[in-house]
Design a protein around this motif. Structure first.
Motif, PDB file in Angstrom:
ATOM      1  N   GLU A 294       0.844  -1.200   0.000  1.00  0.00           N
ATOM      2  CA  GLU A 294       0.000   0.000   0.000  1.00  0.00           C
ATOM      3  C   GLU A 294       0.880   1.253   0.000  1.00  0.00           C
ATOM      4  O   GLU A 294       0.650   2.184  -0.785  1.00  0.00           O
ATOM      5  CB  GLU A 294      -0.879  -0.026   1.264  1.00  0.00           C
ATOM      6  N   LYS A 295       1.905   1.246   0.858  1.00  0.00           N
ATOM      7  CA  LYS A 295       2.811   2.384   0.977  1.00  0.00           C
ATOM      8  C   LYS A 295       3.624   2.580  -0.314  1.00  0.00           C
ATOM      9  O   LYS A 295       3.793   3.696  -0.809  1.00  0.00           O
ATOM     10  CB  LYS A 295       3.755   2.145   2.165  1.00  0.00           C
ATOM     11  N   LEU A 296       4.101   1.452  -0.855  1.00  0.00           N
ATOM     12  CA  LEU A 296       4.959   1.521  -2.052  1.00  0.00           C
ATOM     13  C   LEU A 296       4.200   2.036  -3.282  1.00  0.00           C
ATOM     14  O   LEU A 296       4.794   2.623  -4.180  1.00  0.00           O
ATOM     15  CB  LEU A 296       5.528   0.124  -2.368  1.00  0.00           C
ATOM     16  N   THR A 297       2.892   1.767  -3.321  1.00  0.00           N
ATOM     17  CA  THR A 297       2.158   2.124  -4.545  1.00  0.00           C
ATOM     18  C   THR A 297       1.321   3.399  -4.363  1.00  0.00           C
ATOM     19  O   THR A 297       0.512   3.721  -5.219  1.00  0.00           O
ATOM     20  CB  THR A 297       1.247   0.951  -4.988  1.00  0.00           C
ATOM     21  N   ASP A 298       1.550   4.098  -3.266  1.00  0.00           N
ATOM     22  CA  ASP A 298       0.894   5.400  -3.063  1.00  0.00           C
ATOM     23  C   ASP A 298       1.875   6.489  -3.471  1.00  0.00           C
ATOM     24  O   ASP A 298       2.894   6.693  -2.791  1.00  0.00           O
ATOM     25  CB  ASP A 298       0.488   5.539  -1.591  1.00  0.00           C
TER      26      ASP A 298
END
Lengths: 419, 419
Positions: A294-298
């Motif tokens: 989630e963090k990587l693709t935000d």
């Protein structure tokens, strides 16, 4: 999830996990589990009896370059292995011998036993990069089908109907195609039954496949029930999109990354991935937890290029190890920076509008004469814009826009300004 | 057409006939010849090469009482024999072994090899009454199918498509049935292919069948072409209607005449035939020329009962000889005249309207008391009307109509008159 390593060479003795812990790992990234509560029941049975679940995956030995799309179910199979279950690979060597007797499909040409043997060995070598072959059971379906008589075959055929077969997506589409229905040859109807009977022959607990395989997987359940076996649980995985982020990954589309590619190629190709499918790739091709993905693709938390580098490292690490991944990243970064335009580009003022290319090269001072300019154009030395589009037509014109970058060879560069 | 005998025991050495003469005989009573000019070409080839045509007829050894309906194609096969061609009987013993693996159809229960053997022998014995078995080639399809592998079977299956199979009438009907489609099991789709392959195996020139067989017969052509053989000509015969003149002759409907029945039974049953199908029966079950049949079935030229007697004699002569036919006719006529009401029936005057049956028997003087009447009624001695309907309910009433005939036993008879 510490034991879920991304380095395929270090499959260690599995730790005992609870049913819920196993379910969390196994459900991750799956598309469909049929029946929904079936996987839990199988895992509970396994904990009670101590007998590893037999997890089937079928292979078509028709000569394939295994790419990341193929690895989606194979990685799930590896997870089962890591959890202490038995991977059972079925090589459809007998199915490959059948080919396409209608002579309709060149890609299903009838293979010789020798070709099948070579293809199967090559395929196993490739997927040995994903699963632990030393712990897998490898079976060929010729083992049972070569002994089938006409009676056995009709008995198998009697287990399904035309109506049910026409529920399969690809058959349904061909049957309903207009203006003309696309022929469905009768031998094709036997393929799902063969795949189903493979499950009977090896007494599968689970069968893995791509989402388009659900019909065939369910046929296994049906045939196992008819053979008084506990029917298998069907677990389908989503289809991975290719580098274009649009179509299914495939060799013919050129949008793929092969598991046999070099570390540099795998990293560079991952860097060319569209932004949109990144989350899907992280989910299906790495073991990173959902929160991290989630963090990587935000984009507000991670720059897409940084995320893609992480993805590239993960992919390469799996196939070539962490050191090779770091080296591949460094190589890519060096090439990328070399390809980058210098910070201070000299500028040249030119009139707005269309201008002949040779004349433009003379105007900015790259060439001394139109003649010289035409020669350089013809030899392919001139490029334009951020894509470095080559201009090779000496009679061509350029529509000058403010800020447009023009190059001659790798040294001469100029930014055009409207004067 | 002198040599076309109706006595099956005297198949003599065939006379050489011209193609046109043969065609006239063979076309008589056929429904369809496919392709239309195919039969002529085959006959011409035969005259040129001197090689008898191989005329195939398939038999399903599932235990059948052969009746006149079955004899329609068999009589055609006999005509081919009489013209010097080779009858090739295929016993579908391997097909019978398959049965119905779906367990759906009890009539297609899987037979044991022993049952198949017994049925086949019984069937041959029965059809030996129609064709000359000593001159026929009898083959079992286990001869080739027992050697089929799974590969051979799929190769055969690849010769047709779902779409083509759904053109077959019975499959089409089941597929389109509403509100619910009737299952078509996949093994059923293999049956037409098996029948077709039988033609390849025996290199058939002609195949005979009922009109519902056309699809399967055409499959033989297709498979022969694929095997580089000259495709067979398909010759279908109409379906014979039963004694009721309405439905297809069949054992379950009770509207049939068995070839194994006694001469008396065959004659009597023929006499119970409805008038309407008489022409069809003459055409399909006798060798009488069309002009003669025209005369026999025109009520202005021939009384229907006389025509039916001729038909009955023809049928019985074929199976039992001319003497037995004459005897059967005499027996039937004697019984018929005995069953006829006497010319002068005594009359009794009774009141109109409903009357209790015992009271009626007393009124006409058949019984002395209601009690005696009730006993005779209960024992089934009382009948009424031209159909001699039995009245067995001692509490029943009769609606008296003028002219109604009442009987007690076989002696007492009275015609009621309203007084």
């Amino acid at each position: 999830v510490t034991f879920l390593t991304t380095d395929h060479q270090s499959l260690t003795t599995p730790m005992m996990k609870s049913v819920d812990e196993q379910l969390e790992i196994l459900r991750r990234g799956t598309e469909q589990i049929e029946p929904a509560d079936g996987l839990r029941k199988k895992l509970e049975k396994n904990l009670k009896t101590g007998k590893p679940l037999r997890v089937k995956y079928g292979i078509d030995p028709t000569g394939i370059d295994v790419h990341l799309g193929h690895t989606v179910p194979l990685r799930k199979l590896r997870q089962f292995q890591e959890l202490g279950h038995k991977a059972v690979l079925i090589i459809g060597d007998y199915t490959a011998l059948i080919g396409d007797p209608s002579g309709r499909d060149e890609t299903r040409a009838r293979l010789t036993p020798e070709q099948v043997e070579v293809n199967a060995a090559d395929y196993l070598k490739q997927i040995g990069r994903i699963i632990d072959l030393s712990k897998a059971e490898v079976r060929k379906n010729s083992e049972w089908f070569s002994r089938f008589t006409f009676l056995d075959t009709t008995s198998l055929a009697g287990r399904t109907t035309i109506q049910r077969l026409l529920e399969r997506d690809d058959f349904a589409k061909r049957f309903k195609a207009r203006p003309e229905s696309v022929p469905i040859y009768l031998h094709e109807c036997l393929y799902p039954l063969m795949q189903g009977h493979d499950s009977v022959a090896i007494q599968a607990d689970i069968e893995l496949g791509g989402s388009e395989q659900l019909f065939n997987l369910m046929m296994g359940r049906r045939l196992q029930e008819a053979a008084s076996q506990e029917p298998q649980v069907c677990l389908t995985m989503p289809i991975l999109r290719g580098l274009d982020g649009d179509k299914k990954m495939g060799k013919s589309l050129g949008n793929y990354i092969g598991v046999g590619m070099s570390a540099d190629d795998q990293f560079a190709k991952t860097m060319s991935l569209a932004d949109e499918p990144m989350k899907e790739w992280f989910t299906l091709l790495t073991d990173r937890p959902a929160t991290e993905i989630e963090k990587l693709t935000d984009p507000n938390q991670t720059h897409p290029m940084e995320a893609k580098k992480t993805l590239g490292r993960d992919v390469v690490t799996f196939y070539h190890g962490a050191d090779a991944a770091a080296a591949a990243q460094a190589n890519w970064e060096k090439q990328f920076s070399e390809r980058k335009d210098p910070d201070n580009i000299p500028e040249a003022t030119v009139p707005a509008g269309d201008v002949g290319l040779p004349q433009l090269l003379v105007t900015v001072g790259f060439c001394k004469s139109n003649n010289e300019a035409r020669n350089r154009i013809t030899e392919g030395a001139v490029s334009i814009g951020p894509e470095r589009t080559k201009l090779t037509d000496p009679k061509g014109t350029v529509k000058v826009e403010d800020g447009l970058v023009l190059r001659l060879g790798s040294k001469k560069i100029v930014r055009l300004r409207i004067g």
